[in-house]
Write an enzyme that holds these catalytic residues in place. Structure first.
Site, PDB file in Angstrom:
ATOM      1  N   GLU A 142       9.492  10.069  62.911  1.00 33.89           N
ATOM      2  CA  GLU A 142       8.793  11.308  63.257  1.00 33.89           C
ATOM      3  C   GLU A 142       9.406  12.066  64.429  1.00 33.89           C
ATOM      4  OE1 GLU A 142       7.319   8.675  62.112  1.00 33.89           O
ATOM      5  OE2 GLU A 142       5.596   9.191  60.860  1.00 33.89           O
ATOM      6  N   GLU A 194       3.129   4.096  57.403  1.00 35.36           N
ATOM      7  CA  GLU A 194       1.717   4.147  57.818  1.00 35.36           C
ATOM      8  C   GLU A 194       0.783   3.727  56.673  1.00 35.36           C
ATOM      9  OE1 GLU A 194       2.420   8.210  59.423  1.00 35.36           O
ATOM     10  OE2 GLU A 194       1.284   7.481  61.149  1.00 35.36           O
TER      11      GLU A 194
HETATM   12  C1  3H9 Z   1       5.664  11.965  58.538  1.00 36.11           C
HETATM   13  O1  3H9 Z   1       5.663  11.119  57.687  1.00 36.11           O
HETATM   14  C2  3H9 Z   1       4.464  12.308  59.385  1.00 36.11           C
HETATM   15  C3  3H9 Z   1       3.381  11.296  59.235  1.00 36.11           C
HETATM   16  O2  3H9 Z   1       3.321  10.538  60.411  1.00 36.11           O
HETATM   17  C4  3H9 Z   1       2.015  11.897  58.902  1.00 36.11           C
HETATM   18  C5  3H9 Z   1       1.593  13.050  59.726  1.00 36.11           C
HETATM   19  C6  3H9 Z   1       0.204  13.527  59.518  1.00 36.11           C
HETATM   20  N1  3H9 Z   1       9.147  15.893  52.697  1.00 36.11           N
HETATM   21  O3  3H9 Z   1      17.643  13.657  51.924  1.00 36.11           O
HETATM   22  P1  3H9 Z   1      17.758  13.815  50.454  1.00 36.11           P
HETATM   23  C7  3H9 Z   1      13.429  16.122  49.905  1.00 36.11           C
HETATM   24  S1  3H9 Z   1       7.009  12.921  58.840  1.00 36.11           S
HETATM   25  C8  3H9 Z   1       9.551  16.831  51.842  1.00 36.11           C
HETATM   26  O4  3H9 Z   1      18.789  14.734  49.931  1.00 36.11           O
HETATM   27  P2  3H9 Z   1      18.612  11.076  50.207  1.00 36.11           P
HETATM   28  C9  3H9 Z   1      14.670  16.774  50.485  1.00 36.11           C
HETATM   29  O5  3H9 Z   1      14.372  18.015  51.089  1.00 36.11           O
HETATM   30  C10 3H9 Z   1       8.158  12.477  57.575  1.00 36.11           C
HETATM   31  N2  3H9 Z   1      10.718  16.757  51.172  1.00 36.11           N
HETATM   32  O6  3H9 Z   1      17.912  12.394  49.711  1.00 36.11           O
HETATM   33  C11 3H9 Z   1      15.542  16.909  49.260  1.00 36.11           C
HETATM   34  O7  3H9 Z   1      15.145  18.067  48.560  1.00 36.11           O
HETATM   35  P3  3H9 Z   1      16.200  19.028  47.850  1.00 36.11           P
HETATM   36  C12 3H9 Z   1       8.888  11.266  57.916  1.00 36.11           C
HETATM   37  C13 3H9 Z   1      11.500  15.708  51.410  1.00 36.11           C
HETATM   38  O8  3H9 Z   1      18.562  10.139  49.062  1.00 36.11           O
HETATM   39  C14 3H9 Z   1      15.156  15.688  48.417  1.00 36.11           C
HETATM   40  O9  3H9 Z   1      13.898  15.239  48.911  1.00 36.11           O
HETATM   41  N3  3H9 Z   1       9.907  11.047  56.910  1.00 36.11           N
HETATM   42  C15 3H9 Z   1      11.139  14.689  52.305  1.00 36.11           C
HETATM   43  O10 3H9 Z   1      19.925  11.385  50.839  1.00 36.11           O
HETATM   44  C16 3H9 Z   1      16.133  14.548  48.527  1.00 36.11           C
HETATM   45  O11 3H9 Z   1      16.335  14.247  49.902  1.00 36.11           O
HETATM   46  C17 3H9 Z   1      11.161  11.495  57.079  1.00 36.11           C
HETATM   47  O12 3H9 Z   1      11.486  12.114  58.066  1.00 36.11           O
HETATM   48  C18 3H9 Z   1       9.909  14.816  52.965  1.00 36.11           C
HETATM   49  N4  3H9 Z   1       9.477  13.876  53.827  1.00 36.11           N
HETATM   50  O13 3H9 Z   1      17.695  10.533  51.374  1.00 36.11           O
HETATM   51  C19 3H9 Z   1      12.109  11.155  55.983  1.00 36.11           C
HETATM   52  N5  3H9 Z   1      12.130  13.766  52.343  1.00 36.11           N
HETATM   53  O14 3H9 Z   1      16.867  18.151  46.843  1.00 36.11           O
HETATM   54  C20 3H9 Z   1      12.936  12.338  55.596  1.00 36.11           C
HETATM   55  C21 3H9 Z   1      13.063  14.183  51.486  1.00 36.11           C
HETATM   56  O15 3H9 Z   1      15.368  20.111  47.293  1.00 36.11           O
HETATM   57  N6  3H9 Z   1      13.784  12.068  54.449  1.00 36.11           N
HETATM   58  N7  3H9 Z   1      12.690  15.351  50.915  1.00 36.11           N
HETATM   59  O16 3H9 Z   1      17.151  19.486  48.930  1.00 36.11           O
HETATM   60  C22 3H9 Z   1      14.900  11.325  54.517  1.00 36.11           C
HETATM   61  O17 3H9 Z   1      15.256  10.761  55.527  1.00 36.11           O
HETATM   62  C23 3H9 Z   1      15.753  11.258  53.269  1.00 36.11           C
HETATM   63  O18 3H9 Z   1      15.364  12.316  52.446  1.00 36.11           O
HETATM   64  C24 3H9 Z   1      15.619   9.946  52.447  1.00 36.11           C
HETATM   65  C25 3H9 Z   1      16.390  10.115  51.120  1.00 36.11           C
HETATM   66  C26 3H9 Z   1      16.231   8.801  53.257  1.00 36.11           C
HETATM   67  C27 3H9 Z   1      14.206   9.633  52.117  1.00 36.11           C
END
Ligand code: 3H9
Length: 703
Positions: free
Chosen positions: A125, A105
Site C-alpha cells: 500500500e 487482508e
Molecule cells: C489495497 O489493496 C488497499 C487495501 O488495503 C484496501 C483499502 C480499503 N487494481 O501489472 P500487470 C491491472 S491497494 C486495479 O500488467 P503483472 C493492471 O492495471 C492495492 N487494476 O500484471 C493491468 O491492467 P491493463 C494493493 C489492477 O502480471 C492488469 O491488471 N495491490 C490492479 O505484471 C495486469 O497488471 C497492489 O498494489 C489493482 N490492484 O503483475 C498490487 N493490479 O492490462 C498492484 C493490477 O489494463 N498490482 N491491475 O494495463 C501489481 O503489483 C501487479 O499488477 C501484479 C501482476 C503483481 C498483481
C-alpha cells in the site's frame, strides 16, 4: 454474466471462488459477491468448513485501485471481512500467486491459511501512498510478530510462502493444487474439532518491544522517506493495534486511510501506477504486431554501459556476444562484470553457480563478424556521432537480415546514424541509464524510419529484462536529457549568482530529488556534459555564463568523483562529498569576471527555477510529439532521473501546483532573469490560461 464470487460444495466443505480477471482485484462486485455467498453459507445446514480461493493466475492482488478515484461503493471492506471472520465454521484461505494488499487482508480475515509454495504475501500500500485499509494494520500484528508486520508494510516486500509460514502467516505450505490441499486441511481441522480462529481475538505478537520498535522506525522513516505522510500514518495505525482494542484500532486505520486516499502523495503514486502500464500502449501501432524473436544479443563496447547492458541480458538468460576493439577493454569489462556479480554473491542475492552461468553466457570477441548470428545488436560506445556512424556501417555489413540495430546514444541524431545503413527500418535507440544493470528506465527512441515491429520488439525486450520501456521520438536528448538541459542550466546559473553547490543541491534534495544535479555531474563525470556541449557548441546560446561552472571545473581537471574533486571534494575511503572552499572561491571569481551580480537565490527560487524550466521543456516535447503522453514524461523522470515518485513526475507535479501558477512564475522570471530562457511553451500557456492541466489535455488527446 458470470458471478465474481461463487461457491460449490465438496461434501461438507464449501469452496468459495473469487473470479475477477486479470488479477482478482477487489471491486464492488467482489465485495457484494463475498457478502452474498457468506450470508448464504451461514444459513446452509451441513456446511462444516469453508475454503476461500481464487481462479486464474493469482489470489486477490489488492483492492481495485480505480475505486480510490471513484469512491468505494458499499458493501465496504470492513463489513465483508467481518462477515468472513464471523463465520461460525472454520474458513481456510487457499493462496496462490501474489496475495497483495486487500488480498493479504482477506487472507488475514480467514481463520487459517494454506499457501502454494510459489505464493507470496505482501502489503504494497505505501507504494500507492496509502496504508492497508481493510484491517491489515490491525490483523497482521496479531498473526506475525510486530517487527515482521512493520517490515512487511514499510518495505512492501512480499514474503515468500516459506517465510510466511515461519512468521505464522501461512499454516501450511503445499506443492500441489492449493484449493484441493485447503479442502483436505479444512477436513482435518473439522475432524480434530478445531473451530474458527478469529484473528481479531488474538493478542498482538511482540507487543513488549513496541515502544523501541516504533521509535526506531519513525526515525528511519524520517531519514529515508522524506516528505511523505503515509509511512508515518502506517506506524500510527500499527501503534493503535498495540494500544487500543481491535475495533478502535480499526477506526484509527479507517480515518488515516481516508485522509491518505485524498492526499496528493497517493494521487501521485496512483497516477504512476497507471502511467507505468500505459507506456506499453503505443497509439497508432496495430495491436497484432508481433515482436521479432530475440535469442542472442550482440553488444559493441565493453565499457561500463556495454557491460551493464550485457548483465541485463544474461540475468534473464539471453546469451550475449560482447565485442570491443581492444583486448584490454574486453578483459577489463569482463572483470568488472564478474566483480559486480561477486558483490551479489557476497550479499547472498546470487548463488556462486549462477554467477558462473551468467559469465558463461557472455562471449567476448574482438571481431565484428562474431555478431553475425545476433538478433539484436546494441552499440554502446563513447558518445561521438562520427564513431557511432562508423560502427553502424560495420554492423550493416555483418548483421544478419532482420537483425535489429540499437544505439545506446543519449543525445545524438538517430536518423543520421540509421542513414549510414541500408536498413534504417531496423535501427532504433535503446537508451539505458547508468548503471544499466540497476536503473529501471529504458528510453526507446523511434527514429523516422524505424519499423513498428522493431518498436514492439524493444518494448518486449524491456519487459523481459524487467525494465520500464518508454517510447520517444528523435530530438537532441530525447525526453530525459533534453529536459535535464534547462534544469541543469538553472542550477549552474544559481551557483554563479551566489549560491554554493551545496545550497543548490540541498534545495533540490530537500524538495525530493534523489541527488542534487551538481552532485550528479560529479558522479557521472564533469567531462561528460562538457564534451557533449562542446560537440554541439554551434547550437548553444551565445551566453558566456551558460554552463560555465562545469567548464571551469573541466579546465582545472576537477572532473568529479573519479578525480576526487569536482563541485565537491571526495576524500577518505567513503568518498563522502564535502564542500570545497577553493571551488566556491573560483566560481565567485568567475561570476565577477562575467559581471554577474551576487545574491543568494534561496531554496525556493532554486527549486522553482530548476523545476519550472524542466516542466516548460516537457510541454515543448509534448507539442513536438517527442513524448507521446505527459504521463510518459513522468515515468521517464521517476524511473530514470531520481525524481520523487510521491510527486508523480514533473508534469503531474506541475498539475498539482497549478499550471497558472507555473506559467505566472515563468513570466515573472522572464522579467527578472535572462528572458531568452524564460519563454513559456505555447502548450503550457494555452492550458494555464484556460484553467486546464496536462492530465486533462492527455485525456482529451486520447479520445
Ligand atoms: C489495497 O489493496 C488497499 C487495501 O488495503 C484496501 C483499502 C480499503 N487494481 O501489472 P500487470 C491491472 S491497494 C486495479 O500488467 P503483472 C493492471 O492495471 C492495492 N487494476 O500484471 C493491468 O491492467 P491493463 C494493493 C489492477 O502480471 C492488469 O491488471 N495491490 C490492479 O505484471 C495486469 O497488471 C497492489 O498494489 C489493482 N490492484 O503483475 C498490487 N493490479 O492490462 C498492484 C493490477 O489494463 N498490482 N491491475 O494495463 C501489481 O503489483 C501487479 O499488477 C501484479 C501482476 C503483481 C498483481
Amino acid at each position: 454474466m458470470s458471478e465474481a464470487v461463487s461457491y460449490s460444495m465438496t461434501g461438507d466443505v464449501a469452496v468459495v471462488m473469487i473470479d475477477s480477471p486479470p488479477v482478482n482485484a477487489v471491486n464492488q462486485s467482489v465485495r457484494a459477491g463475498l457478502k452474498r455467498v457468506f450470508a448464504e453459507l451461514r444459513g446452509l445446514p451441513g456446511t462444516r468448513a469453508i475454503v476461500l480461493g481464487c481462479a486464474g493466475k493469482t489470489f486477490v492482488a489488492g483492492a481495485d485501485i480505480k475505486e480510490f478515484d471513484t469512491g468505494i461503493a458499499p458493501p465496504g471492506y470492513h463489513e465483508v471481512l467481518r462477515m468472513i471472520e464471523d463465520s461460525p465454521v472454520p474458513v481456510v484461505a487457499a493462496v496462490h500467486g501474489t496475495a497483495l494488499g486487500a488480498g493479504t487482508e482477506i487472507a488475514l480475515a480467514c481463520h487459517y491459511r494454506v499457501a502454494h509454495e510459489g505464493a507470496r504475501f505482501g502489503l504494497p500500500e505505501l507504494s500507492l501512498g496509502i496504508i492497508p485499509g481493510a484491517g491489515g494494520t490491525q490483523r497482521l500484528p496479531r498473526i506475525v510478530p510486530l517487527d515482521v508486520a512493520l517490515d512487511m508494510a514499510l518495505t512492501g516486500k512480499p514474503l515468500p510462502a516459506a517465510k510466511a509460514a515461519e512468521a505464522g502467516l501461512a499454516d501450511l505450505v503445499v506443492g500441489n493444487e492449493v484449493v484441493a490441499a485447503a479442502v483436505a486441511y479444512a477436513r482435518k481441522l473439522v475432524a480434530g474439532g478445531a473451530g474458527p480462529r478469529r484473528t481479531r481475538e488474538q493478542p498482538v505478537k511482540g507487543a513488549e518491544q513496541a515502544a523501541e520498535l516504533f521509535a526506531a522506525k519513525r526515525a528511519q522513516v524520517a531519514r529515508t522517506m522524506r516528505n511523505r505522510q503515509s509511512p508515518l500514518a502506517l506506524i500510527t495505525a500499527l501503534q493503535a493495534a498495540v494500544e487500543k482494542p481491535f475495533d478502535q484500532g480499526l477506526q484509527v486505520e479507517s480515518e488515516l486511510s481516508s485522509q491518505l486516499e485524498q492526499a496528493t502523495e497517493s494521487k501521485a503514486l496512483r497516477h504512476l501506477f497507471y502511467a507505468e502500464r500505459e507506456v506499453r500502449k503505443i497509439p497508432g501501432l496495430a495491436p497484432d504486431i508481433t515482436p521479432r524473436p530475440i535469442a542472442r544479443v550482440g553488444i559493441v563496447g565493453a565499457g561500463t554501459m556495454g557491460g551493464g547492458i550485457a548483465m541485463c541480458c544474461v540475468n534473464v538468460g539471453i546469451p550475449v556476444t560482447l565485442v570491443d576493439a581492444a583486448q584490454q577493454n574486453l578483459d577489463r569489462g569482463m572483470a568488472t562484470i564478474r566483480k559486480n556479480y561477486e558483490r551479489s554473491v557476497s550479499r547472498g542475492s546470487l548463488k556462486p553457480e549462477q554467477l558462473e552461468e551468467r559469465i558463461r553466457l557472455i562471449t567476448p570477441s574482438l571481431d565484428f563478424a562474431a555478431l553475425a548470428d545476433a538478433d539484436l545488436i546494441i552499440e554502446a560506445v563513447f558518445e561521438n556521432l562520427a564513431l557511432k556512424k562508423e560502427i553502424f556501417g560495420k554492423l550493416d555489413a555483418v548483421a544478419k537480415p532482420g537483425a535489429i540495430l540499437g544505439t545506446n546514444t543519449s543525445t545524438l541524431d538517430i536518423d543520421e546514424i540509421a542513414g549510414v545503413t541500408r536498413r534504417p527500418q531496423d535501427v532504433i535507440g535503446l537508451h539505458f541509464f547508468s548503471p544499466a544493470n540497476v536503473m529501471q528506465l529504458l528510453e526507446i527512441v523511434q527514429a523516422g524510419k524505424t519499423a513498428p515491429d522493431v518498436v514492439v520488439t524493444a518494448l518486449e525486450l524491456a519487459r523481459r529484462i524487467r525494465k520500464t520501456g518508454v517510447v520517444a521520438k528523435v530530438c537532441y536528448g530525447f525526453i530525459g536529457n533534453r529536459m535535464m538541459d534547462p534544469y541543469g542550466r538553472e542550477a549552474e546559473r544559481c551557483v554563479l549568482e551566489g549560491a554554493t553547490p551545496a545550497e543548490v543541491d540541498g534545495a533540490l534534495e530537500q524538495w525530493g530529488m534523489a541527488m542534487g544535479i551538481l552532485a550528479v555531474y560529479d558522479m557521472a563525470g564533469v567531462d561528460v556534459g562538457y564534451l557533449t556541449r562542446l560537440e554541439r557548441k554551434h547550437l548553444l546560446p551565445q551566453d558566456p555564463s551558460f554552463y560555465r561552472p562545469t567548464a571551469v571545473l573541466y579546465e582545472h581537471g576537477w572532473l568529479g568523483q573519479k578525480a576526487g574533486r569536482g563541485y565537491y571534494r571526495y576524500d577518505g575511503a567513503e568518498r563522502k562529498r564535502t564542500p570545497d572552499p577553493e571551488v566556491i572561491a573560483l566560481l565567485r571569481e568567475e561570476a565577477k569576471r562575467l559581471d554577474i551580480p551576487q545574491r543568494n537565490p534561496g531554496a525556493q527560487e532554486i527549486q522553482e527555477r530548476c523545476l519550472y524550466a524542466m516542466i516548460n521543456e516537457g510541454a515543448l516535447l509534448l507539442e513536438e510529439g517527442i513524448a507521446l503522453r505527459a504521463s510518459d514524461i513522468d515515468v521517464v523522470y521517476t524511473a530514470g532521473y531520481g525524481f520523487p515518485r510521491y510527486r508523480g513526475g514533473p508534469m503531474f507535479y506541475a498539475d498539482t501546483v497549478g499550471l497558472k501558477v507555473v506559467y505566472d512564475k515563468i513570466m515573472e522570471f522572464q522579467k527578472t532573469l535572462d528572458p531568452q530562457y524564460w519563454q513559456p511553451a505555447p502548450l503550457l500557456k494555452k492550458l494555464a490560461l484556460s484553467g486546464s492541466s496536462f492530465g486533462q489535455w492527455q485525456t482529451e488527446q486520447s479520445r
